[in-house]
Design an enzyme around this catalytic site. Sequence first.
Site, PDB file in Angstrom:
ATOM      1  N   ARG A   1      28.222   6.268  20.168  1.00 55.37           N
ATOM      2  CA  ARG A   1      27.070   6.787  20.917  1.00 55.37           C
ATOM      3  C   ARG A   1      26.683   5.732  21.933  1.00 55.37           C
ATOM      4  O   ARG A   1      26.307   4.622  21.565  1.00 55.37           O
ATOM      5  CB  ARG A   1      25.891   7.095  19.982  1.00 55.37           C
TER       6      ARG A   1
ATOM      7  N   ARG B   1      26.139  19.342  11.164  1.00 58.32           N
ATOM      8  CA  ARG B   1      26.756  18.180  11.809  1.00 58.32           C
ATOM      9  C   ARG B   1      27.791  17.559  10.868  1.00 58.32           C
ATOM     10  O   ARG B   1      28.883  17.172  11.282  1.00 58.32           O
ATOM     11  CB  ARG B   1      25.682  17.138  12.162  1.00 58.32           C
TER      12      ARG B   1
HETATM   13  N1   CP Z   1      20.771  15.575  17.194  1.00 59.07           N
HETATM   14  C1   CP Z   1      21.083  14.262  17.090  1.00 59.07           C
HETATM   15  O1   CP Z   1      22.060  13.787  17.662  1.00 59.07           O
HETATM   16  O2   CP Z   1      20.266  13.557  16.261  1.00 59.07           O
HETATM   17  P1   CP Z   1      20.161  11.955  16.232  1.00 59.07           P
HETATM   18  O3   CP Z   1      19.794  11.511  17.630  1.00 59.07           O
HETATM   19  O4   CP Z   1      19.074  11.659  15.222  1.00 59.07           O
HETATM   20  O5   CP Z   1      21.477  11.388  15.804  1.00 59.07           O
END
Ligand code: CP
Length: 315
Positions: free
Chosen positions: A102, A296
Amino acid sequence: MTLRHFLRDDDLTPDEQREVLDRALALKADPFSDRCLEGPQTVSILFDKQTLRTQVSFVGAVSGLGGFPMVVDGRLAGVGVREPVADVARILGRQSAAVVWRTFEQAKLEEMAEYAGVPVVNALTDDFHPCQTLADLLTVRELLGDLAGRTLAYVGDGANNMAHSYLLASATAGVHVRVGAPPSHQPSAAVVARAEEIAARTGASVLVTDDAVTAVRGADVVATDTWVSMGQEEESDTRHGTDGPFEPFRVDEALMAQAADHAVFLHCLPAYRGHEVTSAVIDGPRSHVWQEAENRLHAQKALLSWLLEHSEVSA
Ligand code: CP
C-alpha cells in the site's frame, strides 16, 4: 519466466477475474483447502498509509494459505526514501513468495513489480484499490447472483482510487458501471477510456455524470467512499463543507430510493456517517458493508493463490 501481478483491476481478464472469484467462493466455503504457501513461505506486506481491513485480511489470507505474513511498516523501511524502490524489490523478492504494498504513487508499485521477481499486489495506491473491488464483486455475486448485466453506481469523489477501480473491475465483470461525481472531481479520462474499451468486449457500459440521481436510478448496487482520501487531509474542510462539491452526492435514503427495489449498498470503509453516507443507509437493511469487509479476506486469499499458480518464479 511468467510472472503475474495485480497492480490494477484490468491486470485480470474477464475469464481470469471470474476464476479468482470462483476460487474465493470455494475458499470461503472451505477455508483451509488451499495450502499453497505451506512451508511457511513469507509474503511481505508493506504499508505506507493507514490501514485496518487490508492489514487484517492479508495477514489472515497468507496465514490461511499456510504462509507467514511479514508486515512491514513503510515509515520504518522508507521504501523509495531510505533506499530505491528497485533495491527494496530485489531484497524482498529474494525472501518472499509475493509482495503486497500500500503506497501513494502507482509508478512506484510498477517499479516494485519490475524488480521483485515475484508477484506484486496493489493493496491501494492513489490511483487504484483493486483488492477492494474484487471483494465488492464477490459480495455482489453472493447477494445478487451473476454479475454480468447488473448495474453498479458509484457516487461521490469520482477522481479517487475507488472510482477508478470500480470503472475497470465492473467493466471487466460485464457490469454496467456509472460514476456520479461533481465536475471538479471526475474520473481520469484515461481510466474511463480503458473501461469503455473493456466494456465493449464484455457487454458492459460506462456512464460518467455529474448528477447523482442519473447515476443511481434503477441501479442494483450503490457504492460510495470517503470524500477525503488518504493524503488529502489538508483539504478536509473544503471537501466536507456544507457548500463543498460533494454535498449533492451524499447517499441518503432519498438517493437509495432511486435505485432498484432490491438494490444493495456497499462502502469500502472507513465510513464517515453524515458526510458521504447517512447512518440510516449504512446501518440500514440494504447495507452489506460487513460482509464486504469480510470478503477482503476470501478474495485476497484466492488472488494470492491464483497469482502464485500462474507465475513461474526463478530460484
Ligand atoms: N477498505 C480498506 O482498504 O480499509 P483499510 O484502509 O482499513 O485497509
